[in-house]
Motif scaffolding. Structure first.
Motif, short mmCIF file in Angstrom:
data_model
loop_
_atom_site.label_atom_id
_atom_site.label_comp_id
_atom_site.label_asym_id
_atom_site.label_seq_id
_atom_site.Cartn_x
_atom_site.Cartn_y
_atom_site.Cartn_z
N GLU A 210 0.74 -0.98 -0.31
CA GLU A 210 0.02 0.13 0.41
C GLU A 210 0.67 1.10 -0.02
O GLU A 210 1.78 1.59 0.98
CB GLU A 210 -0.52 0.18 1.23
CG GLU A 210 -1.69 -1.33 1.16
CD GLU A 210 -3.10 -1.49 0.31
OE1 GLU A 210 -3.07 -0.15 -0.26
OE2 GLU A 210 -3.46 -2.06 0.37
N LEU A 211 0.03 2.33 -1.01
CA LEU A 211 0.92 3.59 -1.09
C LEU A 211 1.20 4.47 1.29
O LEU A 211 -0.11 4.55 1.04
CB LEU A 211 0.28 4.22 -2.05
CG LEU A 211 0.38 5.57 -2.65
CD1 LEU A 211 2.84 5.62 -2.52
CD2 LEU A 211 0.37 6.35 -3.23
N ASP A 212 1.61 5.00 0.80
CA ASP A 212 2.27 6.14 2.85
C ASP A 212 1.97 6.76 1.99
O ASP A 212 2.91 7.30 1.28
CB ASP A 212 3.35 4.68 3.16
CG ASP A 212 3.15 5.54 4.46
OD1 ASP A 212 2.37 6.33 4.78
OD2 ASP A 212 4.18 5.91 5.49
N SER A 213 1.32 7.40 1.71
CA SER A 213 0.48 8.87 1.48
C SER A 213 0.68 9.76 2.56
O SER A 213 1.07 11.31 2.12
CB SER A 213 -0.80 9.28 1.37
OG SER A 213 -1.74 8.55 2.21
N ALA A 214 1.19 9.64 3.51
CA ALA A 214 1.22 10.66 4.42
C ALA A 214 2.87 11.36 4.15
O ALA A 214 3.44 10.75 4.13
CB ALA A 214 1.29 10.25 6.19
N PRO A 215 3.29 12.79 3.68
CA PRO A 215 4.60 13.00 3.85
C PRO A 215 5.33 13.13 4.79
O PRO A 215 4.81 13.76 6.03
CB PRO A 215 4.41 14.13 3.03
CG PRO A 215 2.64 14.43 3.89
CD PRO A 215 2.40 13.60 3.50
N ALA A 216 6.78 13.43 4.70
CA ALA A 216 7.49 13.29 6.09
C ALA A 216 7.72 15.20 5.56
O ALA A 216 8.21 15.80 4.18
CB ALA A 216 8.43 12.77 6.14
N LYS A 217 8.52 15.92 7.48
CA LYS A 217 8.52 17.13 6.20
C LYS A 217 10.37 16.97 7.43
O LYS A 217 10.41 16.90 8.90
CB LYS A 217 8.11 18.45 7.63
CG LYS A 217 6.90 18.35 6.21
CD LYS A 217 5.54 19.13 6.54
CE LYS A 217 4.45 19.68 5.66
NZ LYS A 217 3.27 20.41 6.46
N ALA A 224 24.72 19.15 7.50
CA ALA A 224 24.57 17.56 8.22
C ALA A 224 23.68 16.82 7.65
O ALA A 224 22.75 16.69 6.29
CB ALA A 224 23.29 18.20 9.11
N PRO A 225 23.66 15.82 8.16
CA PRO A 225 23.41 14.73 7.62
C PRO A 225 20.96 14.09 8.19
O PRO A 225 20.58 14.73 9.08
CB PRO A 225 23.55 12.90 8.19
CG PRO A 225 24.02 13.48 9.58
CD PRO A 225 24.47 15.31 9.48
N GLU A 226 20.77 13.97 7.18
CA GLU A 226 19.02 13.67 7.51
C GLU A 226 18.43 12.07 7.19
O GLU A 226 18.77 11.82 5.79
CB GLU A 226 18.31 14.86 7.13
CG GLU A 226 18.51 16.49 7.22
CD GLU A 226 17.77 16.04 8.70
OE1 GLU A 226 17.45 15.59 9.15
OE2 GLU A 226 18.55 17.53 9.24
N THR A 227 17.95 11.40 8.26
CA THR A 227 17.24 9.94 7.35
C THR A 227 15.78 10.38 7.61
O THR A 227 14.97 11.02 8.45
CB THR A 227 17.43 8.79 8.45
OG1 THR A 227 19.27 9.16 8.38
CG2 THR A 227 17.20 7.65 7.85
N VAL A 228 15.22 9.91 6.58
CA VAL A 228 13.34 9.89 6.56
C VAL A 228 13.44 8.02 6.30
O VAL A 228 13.74 7.94 5.47
CB VAL A 228 13.17 10.60 5.63
CG1 VAL A 228 11.02 10.23 5.52
CG2 VAL A 228 12.64 12.25 5.75
N THR A 229 12.03 7.39 6.95
CA THR A 229 11.94 6.10 6.56
C THR A 229 10.17 6.03 7.06
O THR A 229 9.42 6.37 7.52
CB THR A 229 12.09 5.33 8.19
OG1 THR A 229 13.36 5.26 8.39
CG2 THR A 229 11.72 3.55 7.64
#
Length: 340
Positions: A210-217, A224-229
């Motif tokens: 299923e598509l995870d439609s909730a965006p991350a900000k 700097a390093p940034e990680t989004v899961t």
């Protein structure tokens, strides 16, 4: 006869000679001074003009802060180093006493952990004062890592498509896809010291999820390093609604006899009828009645089945009595008489 004094004669001779020789002597002198304004006489004056120049560097960042400690070198047209130095506390560096011409300015260090070096550029040193030049160091990009996992098991999922968009519309949207390890990496431009906001959205889910439609900000900081899961859920088979439920195909079965509400099905022949060899009527012998439009079960001849069975029983009982009577009569006729 008048006699002149020798002194007077000598003086007169000198006067005449001076009067005659004066114009003759002046002419060559005038000719000797005529060629003064020639080009050969003015050449030494050009060699006294300045033949060197310089470059005055002012170092800043995109926020306008001056940057000390930035290192630069100047390369001449042959690629050799002509000058080098670092900016002072005010972000300034001057290269002076340079031979006029074109130089290549190269920044070797920004002097800051938040900034990267500016691109190389050409500068021209002209005779006279140093040429002012402002150099702006961009902020280091942020390093973003996007991870895609199974929500229940946590295993990495390849094939997810993710869009990364600046919130302030200061740049273009970047699209990345997760690889075999379920991750994707990208460098994000940063425009301010405090960071640049981004929105990360999944546009395509891996196959079977299923598509995870909730965006991350996130707010990307310089260097700097940034990680989004993103965690996706496996797709489930669609559950049909009651009105859309289709019958499940099964193995062919024998047709069941129709039933009338409130009546017990009597389609099975009575054992007595089977023993006597008489064929018992079944409900199939009666023609089916027309189907009623009220929605109830169709009316059939099953209502007369008990009466038919009762009549068959009476007939069987009568037949049995006749058979018994005939046997008795035969036995009586077979008894011998005594001759009386």
């Amino acid at each position: 006869m008048r006699i002149h004094s020798p002194r007077r004669t000598t003086a007169a001779a000198i006067t005449v000679a001076a009067a005659v020789a004066g114009p003759l002597a002046w002419t060559p002198a005038a000719a000797a001074h005529a060629p003064e304004p020639t080009s050969s006489a003015s050449a030494p004056a050009v060699r006294h003009l300045p033949e060197t120049g310089g470059v005055q560097i002012l170092k800043k960042d995109p926020d306008g802060h001056r940057m000390p400690g930035a290192a630069f070198i100047l390369l001449d047209d042959a690629g050799k180093e002509a000058a080098s130095g670092r900016t002072n506390a005010e972000g300034r560096l001057a290269f002076e006493d340079l031979a006029t011409g074109v130089y290549r300015l190269k920044e070797t260090s920004s002097g800051s952990p938040l900034h990267t070096v500016a691109a190389d550029q050409d500068v021209i040193a002209t005779p006279g004062p140093a040429v002012p030049l402002t150099v702006t160091d961009p902020f280091k990009p942020a390093n973003l890592t996007v991870k895609k996992t199974d929500k229940s098991s946590g295993k990495p999922l390849p094939g997810a498509i993710v869009n990364v968009t600046p919130v302030d519309s200061s740049g273009k949207t970047v699209t990345v896809a997760t690889g075999k390890d379920g991750t994707a990496t990208v460098q994000l431009p940063v425009t301010t010291r405090t960071g640049t906001p981004y929105k990360i959205t999944e546009s395509k889910a891996p196959s079977g999820y299923e598509l995870d439609s909730a965006p991350a900000k996130i707010t990307a900081k310089p260097g700097a390093p940034e990680t989004v899961t993103f965690a996706d859920t496996p797709k489930r088979p669609p559950t049909p609604s009651p009105t859309e439920t289709a019958p499940t195909p099964t193995a062919p079965a024998k047709p069941a006899p129709e039933r009338t509400p409130g009546k017990q099905n009597q389609a099975t022949p009575h054992p007595e009828a089977s023993a006597s060899g008489a064929a018992a009527p079944t409900h199939s012998s009666a023609p089916p009645a027309p189907q009623q439009a009220t929605g109830s079960l169709a009316h059939t001849g099953a209502d007369s089945t008990p009466w038919l069975l009762g009549a068959a029983g009476v007939l069987l009982a009568g037949g049995a009595a006749v058979v018994i009577a005939a046997r008795r009569r035969r036995s009586q006729d077979a008894v011998p008489t005594d001759g009386r």
